[in-house]
Scaffold this motif. Structure first.
Motif, PDB file in Angstrom:
ATOM      1  N   SER A  39       0.122  -1.022   0.327  1.00 43.32           N
ATOM      2  CA  SER A  39       0.082   0.230  -0.078  1.00 43.32           C
ATOM      3  C   SER A  39       1.249   1.244  -0.220  1.00 43.32           C
ATOM      4  CB  SER A  39      -0.817   0.087   1.376  1.00 43.32           C
ATOM      5  OG  SER A  39      -1.768  -0.998   1.447  1.00 43.32           O
ATOM      6  N   LEU A  40       1.409   1.393   0.619  1.00 41.29           N
ATOM      7  CA  LEU A  40       2.612   2.076   0.113  1.00 41.29           C
ATOM      8  C   LEU A  40       3.884   2.579  -1.105  1.00 41.29           C
ATOM      9  CD1 LEU A  40       5.643   0.996   3.369  1.00 41.29           C
ATOM     10  CD2 LEU A  40       3.772   2.955   3.290  1.00 41.29           C
ATOM     11  N   LEU A  41       2.934   2.044  -2.336  1.00 41.21           N
ATOM     12  CA  LEU A  41       3.357   1.870  -3.603  1.00 41.21           C
ATOM     13  C   LEU A  41       2.858   3.423  -3.923  1.00 41.21           C
ATOM     14  CD1 LEU A  41       4.859   1.433  -6.200  1.00 41.21           C
ATOM     15  CD2 LEU A  41       3.333  -0.065  -6.644  1.00 41.21           C
ATOM     16  N   TYR A  42       2.018   3.637  -3.826  1.00 46.02           N
ATOM     17  CA  TYR A  42       1.463   4.741  -5.069  1.00 46.02           C
ATOM     18  C   TYR A  42       0.945   6.023  -3.667  1.00 46.02           C
ATOM     19  CZ  TYR A  42       0.908   2.272  -8.756  1.00 46.02           C
ATOM     20  OH  TYR A  42       1.188   2.092 -10.183  1.00 46.02           O
ATOM     21  N   ASP A  43       0.542   7.479  -4.040  1.00 40.50           N
ATOM     22  CA  ASP A  43      -0.307   8.165  -2.884  1.00 40.50           C
ATOM     23  C   ASP A  43       0.783   8.313  -1.775  1.00 40.50           C
ATOM     24  OD1 ASP A  43      -2.084   8.391  -5.271  1.00 40.50           O
ATOM     25  OD2 ASP A  43      -2.964   6.645  -4.415  1.00 40.50           O
ATOM     26  N   ILE A  44       2.228   8.548  -2.093  1.00 36.30           N
ATOM     27  CA  ILE A  44       2.759   8.697  -0.580  1.00 36.30           C
ATOM     28  C   ILE A  44       4.116  10.137  -1.021  1.00 36.30           C
ATOM     29  CG2 ILE A  44       2.548   6.679   0.651  1.00 36.30           C
ATOM     30  CD1 ILE A  44       5.821   6.030  -0.052  1.00 36.30           C
ATOM     31  N   THR A  45       3.920  10.673  -0.464  1.00 39.49           N
ATOM     32  CA  THR A  45       5.289  11.861  -0.403  1.00 39.49           C
ATOM     33  C   THR A  45       5.341  12.403   1.258  1.00 39.49           C
ATOM     34  OG1 THR A  45       3.523  13.822   0.128  1.00 39.49           O
ATOM     35  CG2 THR A  45       3.292  13.222  -1.888  1.00 39.49           C
ATOM     36  N   GLN A  46       7.206  12.886   1.019  1.00 41.22           N
ATOM     37  CA  GLN A  46       7.611  13.477   1.691  1.00 41.22           C
ATOM     38  C   GLN A  46       6.995  13.969   2.769  1.00 41.22           C
ATOM     39  OE1 GLN A  46      11.189  14.595   1.495  1.00 41.22           O
ATOM     40  NE2 GLN A  46      11.726  14.460  -0.188  1.00 41.22           N
ATOM     41  N   ALA A  47       5.455  14.533   1.903  1.00 40.80           N
ATOM     42  CA  ALA A  47       4.979  15.549   3.733  1.00 40.80           C
ATOM     43  C   ALA A  47       3.927  14.681   3.760  1.00 40.80           C
ATOM     44  CB  ALA A  47       4.381  15.617   2.613  1.00 40.80           C
ATOM     45  N   SER A  48       3.263  13.882   3.189  1.00 39.18           N
ATOM     46  CA  SER A  48       2.498  13.068   3.971  1.00 39.18           C
ATOM     47  C   SER A  48       2.807  11.861   4.396  1.00 39.18           C
ATOM     48  CB  SER A  48       1.410  12.109   2.629  1.00 39.18           C
ATOM     49  OG  SER A  48       2.975  10.796   2.241  1.00 39.18           O
ATOM     50  N   VAL A  49       4.136  11.252   4.608  1.00 40.41           N
ATOM     51  CA  VAL A  49       4.865  10.576   5.753  1.00 40.41           C
ATOM     52  C   VAL A  49       4.994  10.911   6.680  1.00 40.41           C
ATOM     53  CG1 VAL A  49       7.156   8.855   6.160  1.00 40.41           C
ATOM     54  CG2 VAL A  49       5.716   9.166   3.871  1.00 40.41           C
ATOM     55  N   ALA A  50       5.611  12.707   6.686  1.00 46.77           N
ATOM     56  CA  ALA A  50       6.020  12.894   7.706  1.00 46.77           C
ATOM     57  C   ALA A  50       4.830  13.429   8.653  1.00 46.77           C
ATOM     58  CB  ALA A  50       6.952  14.263   7.376  1.00 46.77           C
ATOM     59  N   ALA A  51       3.337  13.709   8.092  1.00 52.55           N
ATOM     60  CA  ALA A  51       2.384  13.966   8.694  1.00 52.55           C
ATOM     61  C   ALA A  51       1.493  12.701   9.614  1.00 52.55           C
ATOM     62  CB  ALA A  51       1.111  14.264   7.842  1.00 52.55           C
ATOM     63  N   ARG A  52       2.052  10.987   8.390  1.00 59.24           N
ATOM     64  CA  ARG A  52       2.254   9.904   9.420  1.00 59.24           C
ATOM     65  C   ARG A  52       2.076   9.604  10.559  1.00 59.24           C
ATOM     66  NH1 ARG A  52      -1.000   5.537   7.814  1.00 59.24           N
ATOM     67  NH2 ARG A  52      -2.283   7.393   6.975  1.00 59.24           N
ATOM     68  N   LEU A  53       4.279  10.059   9.931  1.00 59.31           N
ATOM     69  CA  LEU A  53       4.815  10.070  11.561  1.00 59.31           C
ATOM     70  C   LEU A  53       4.262  10.705  12.590  1.00 59.31           C
ATOM     71  CD1 LEU A  53       8.389   9.463  10.500  1.00 59.31           C
ATOM     72  CD2 LEU A  53       6.605   7.691  10.557  1.00 59.31           C
ATOM     73  N   GLN A  75       1.584  12.094  13.139  1.00 57.05           N
ATOM     74  CA  GLN A  75      -0.077  11.340  13.948  1.00 57.05           C
ATOM     75  C   GLN A  75      -0.189  10.427  14.638  1.00 57.05           C
ATOM     76  OE1 GLN A  75      -1.617  11.007  10.570  1.00 57.05           O
ATOM     77  NE2 GLN A  75      -2.369  12.827  10.229  1.00 57.05           N
ATOM     78  N   LEU A  76       1.410   9.155  14.038  1.00 53.11           N
ATOM     79  CA  LEU A  76       1.220   8.105  14.759  1.00 53.11           C
ATOM     80  C   LEU A  76       1.816   8.257  16.202  1.00 53.11           C
ATOM     81  CD1 LEU A  76       1.343   4.684  14.752  1.00 53.11           C
ATOM     82  CD2 LEU A  76       3.938   5.063  13.701  1.00 53.11           C
ATOM     83  N   ALA A  77       2.869   9.402  16.437  1.00 52.51           N
ATOM     84  CA  ALA A  77       3.417   9.791  17.887  1.00 52.51           C
ATOM     85  C   ALA A  77       2.418  10.091  18.655  1.00 52.51           C
ATOM     86  CB  ALA A  77       4.350  10.984  17.175  1.00 52.51           C
ATOM     87  N   VAL A  78       1.775  11.007  18.304  1.00 51.65           N
ATOM     88  CA  VAL A  78       0.650  11.055  19.098  1.00 51.65           C
ATOM     89  C   VAL A  78      -0.526  10.199  19.331  1.00 51.65           C
ATOM     90  CG1 VAL A  78      -1.729  12.302  19.490  1.00 51.65           C
ATOM     91  CG2 VAL A  78       0.154  13.818  18.171  1.00 51.65           C
ATOM     92  N   VAL A  79      -0.798   9.074  18.750  1.00 51.51           N
ATOM     93  CA  VAL A  79      -1.119   7.837  18.787  1.00 51.51           C
ATOM     94  C   VAL A  79      -0.838   7.335  20.013  1.00 51.51           C
ATOM     95  CG1 VAL A  79      -2.266   5.746  17.896  1.00 51.51           C
ATOM     96  CG2 VAL A  79      -2.724   8.360  16.187  1.00 51.51           C
ATOM     97  N   LEU A  80       0.325   6.735  19.498  1.00 50.34           N
ATOM     98  CA  LEU A  80       1.443   6.055  20.483  1.00 50.34           C
ATOM     99  C   LEU A  80       1.943   6.912  21.933  1.00 50.34           C
ATOM    100  CD1 LEU A  80       3.247   3.832  17.640  1.00 50.34           C
ATOM    101  CD2 LEU A  80       1.147   3.519  19.307  1.00 50.34           C
ATOM    102  N   ALA A  81       1.898   8.584  21.571  1.00 50.43           N
ATOM    103  CA  ALA A  81       2.141   9.096  22.766  1.00 50.43           C
ATOM    104  C   ALA A  81       3.594   8.517  22.947  1.00 50.43           C
ATOM    105  CB  ALA A  81       1.605   8.996  23.948  1.00 50.43           C
ATOM    106  N   CYS A  82       4.562   9.145  22.054  1.00 51.88           N
ATOM    107  CA  CYS A  82       6.124   9.429  21.477  1.00 51.88           C
ATOM    108  C   CYS A  82       6.802   9.829  21.512  1.00 51.88           C
ATOM    109  CB  CYS A  82       6.246   7.151  20.736  1.00 51.88           C
ATOM    110  SG  CYS A  82       5.684   6.949  19.703  1.00 51.88           S
ATOM    111  N   THR A  83       7.918   9.743  20.524  1.00 56.73           N
ATOM    112  CA  THR A  83       8.046  11.696  19.729  1.00 56.73           C
ATOM    113  C   THR A  83       8.059  10.437  18.473  1.00 56.73           C
ATOM    114  OG1 THR A  83      10.556  10.076  19.741  1.00 56.73           O
ATOM    115  CG2 THR A  83       9.556  12.052  21.608  1.00 56.73           C
TER     116      THR A  83
END
Length: 499
Positions: free
Chosen positions: A259-273, A275-283
């Motif tokens: 699923s990482l093959l399409y529709d990803i950009t550096q900005a979308s990956v940074a945003a996902r990280l 969001q993931l940091a918020v969900v997992l309460a980490c840096t």
């Protein structure tokens, strides 16, 4: 263990009896527990009687007690036969059919119960023939047949891939090449030069090692439906966004999560990280490390992940942070419990939209959590497109996704374009090209230059499809026969006629 009466016994007493049986039979404790679970008849015998049963079979077959135990577990009805010679006769019929010694056949039967129903008439290539045709050792051929018994039903003339030659020429490990044949036995019909040229060409285009390409072809060959520039673009984004050390690391992420093959950009990956940091309460750095450990975290929507963690924690009476180890090792389990199966589970919604039963949807999304990134409507549209291309029902297309999740990650128009190119190169119909992609996507590793009308790198398309048909026919027949062997009363007994 499913042994009558054990639940009414104190655990200490159950363990003591198992230890006594283990000591008497000469097999380890865990094997003994598994044996009793498969063959409850032995539980009601004294340790000495159980040991006599096992040693009698082992002696008749010329194997160790552990191998005899495995044999009984593969065919529990043998425990009711009081004459070891009868057991030997049954094993000898298999050994004669597949071309190995009685002792070797006994060990193989303990590893692969399907071999019990293989008759001499089914066998076109026995173990010695497979050894010669594929250029492997007898031990490798035995292990290969245990993992892929259908090779026995293949005509010897179909088996052309010399594994020893391919390994020596390419430097690829023999074990990895054999794993590929287990996953896609059709590839055994290719010549060394044809397969190697495909691996080398893709290795050069992606700037990765041959081992990386072999891993891709073995684990996620449907990624090959996509064009190389699309793969390179995704690999570049992943490398720069996640600070990966090499293109190989990026390809491994794509292989794990197509699923990482399409529709990803550096900005979308940074945003996902973030969001993931918020969900997992980490840096963010910790979130990146977690994502590298478990790439599914890069494709599961944070909202769905948060809902799953909270719901699962509530059901288990813990806190979300306790679930982090499970999330990293098996995200499908957390999503299955919390997102799909929680009090407000989404599995019913997905099942309704996809027109599939709840169990099928649960298995599909739990085993491939990246699909949750799509809406049910998007996934339904892709299933319908795949079903039309492959000329199968939507339910069958969903089953294809369980084996090849990359099919859902790639837009239908890309798959259709790939099928058109294949049909032109082979001078066949779109339906035939779609059939080849669906059944053996690993064939897409072959260079287009090696394809010609009716031929895949020198191997007739008809031969490829004959092997596919052989696999489907004999696997079905042997599985049904093996089920009948294990529980004959369900088929032959009159006791259930009026129930």
């Amino acid at each position: 263990m499913k042994v009558p009466g054990t639940l009414d016994m104190p655990p200490q007493e159950v363990r003591a009896r198992l230890e006594a049986l283990s000591a008497a039979m000469g097999v380890d404790f865990v094997t003994t527990a598994k044996l009793i679970g498969k063959v409850p008849l032995l539980w009601n015998r004294s340790p000495e009687a159980a040991a006599a049963k096992l040693s009698g079979i082992a002696s008749a077959l010329g194997v160790q007690p552990a191998a005899a135990a495995a044999l009984l577990m593969s065919q529990p009805t043998l425990a009711s036969i009081n004459m070891p010679g009868v057991v030997r006769d049954r094993v000898e019929s298999v050994s004669d059919a597949i071309g190995v010694s009685t002792a070797q056949a006994a060990e193989m039967l303990g590893h692969q119960s399907m071999l019990w129903v293989v008759s001499r008439g089914d066998v076109r290539s026995n173990v010695p023939a497979i050894t010669t045709s594929l250029g492997i050792t007898k031990e490798e051929a035995v292990a290969l047949v245990e993992r892929m018994p259908v090779l026995l039903a293949c005509e010897q003339g179909w088996l052309k891939l010399n594994v020893s030659e391919l390994s020596a020429t390419s430097g690829l490990p023999r074990a990895a090449l054999l794993d590929l044949l287990v996953k896609y036995p059709v590839l055994s019909s290719l010549g060394v030069s044809g397969l190697l040229s495909g691996l080398e060409e893709l290795s050069g285009l992606l700037e990765v090692t041959l081992s990386d390409v072999l891993d891709l072809v073995t684990r996620q060959p449907t990624l090959l439906i996509a064009k190389v520039p699309a793969m390179l673009g995704a690999m570049d984004v992943l490398s720069s966004s996640l600070q990966l050390p090499s293109p190989s690391a990026a390809l491994q992420l794509l292989t794990a999560q197509p699923s990482l093959l399409y529709d990803i950009t550096q900005a979308s990956v940074a945003a996902r990280l973030e969001q993931l940091a918020v969900v997992l309460a980490c840096t963010v750095d910790e979130a990146r490390d977690y994502a590298l450990q478990q790439p599914a975290l890069l494709v599961v929507p944070p909202s769905a992940l948060q809902q799953a963690l909270q719901s699962a924690a509530n059901q288990l009476g813990g806190i979300t942070s306790d679930l982090l180890p499970l999330l990293l090792s098996d995200p499908g389990a957390v999503l299955g419990l919390g997102y799909l199966g929680g009090p407000q589970g989404a599995v019913e919604t997905w099942a309704t939209r996809l027109g599939l039963d709840i169990q099928a949807v649960g298995v599909l999304l739990s085993s491939q959590p990246g699909l949750i990134e799509m809406s049910p409507n998007t996934l339904k549209a892709r299933l319908e497109s795949l079903a039309a291309l492959f000329d199968v029902p939507a339910a069958a297309a969903a089953q294809l996704l369980l084996r090849h999740p990359g099919l859902a990650a790639i837009p239908p128009n890309v798959t259709i374009t790939r099928a058109k190119g294949l049909s032109l190169a082979l001078n066949c119909s779109m339906a035939r090209a779609g059939e080849l992609i669906a059944k053996v996507p690993a064939l897409l590793v072959l260079p287009m230059s090696s394809l010609s009308p009716g031929s895949l790198a020198g191997t007739p398309v008809d031969t490829v499809l004959d092997i596919c048909a052989t696999y489907e026919w004999y696997t079905t027949q042997w599985l049904m026969a093996a089920a009948k062997e294990r529980q004959p009363q369900k088929v032959t007994s009159f006791s259930g006629m009026h129930s």
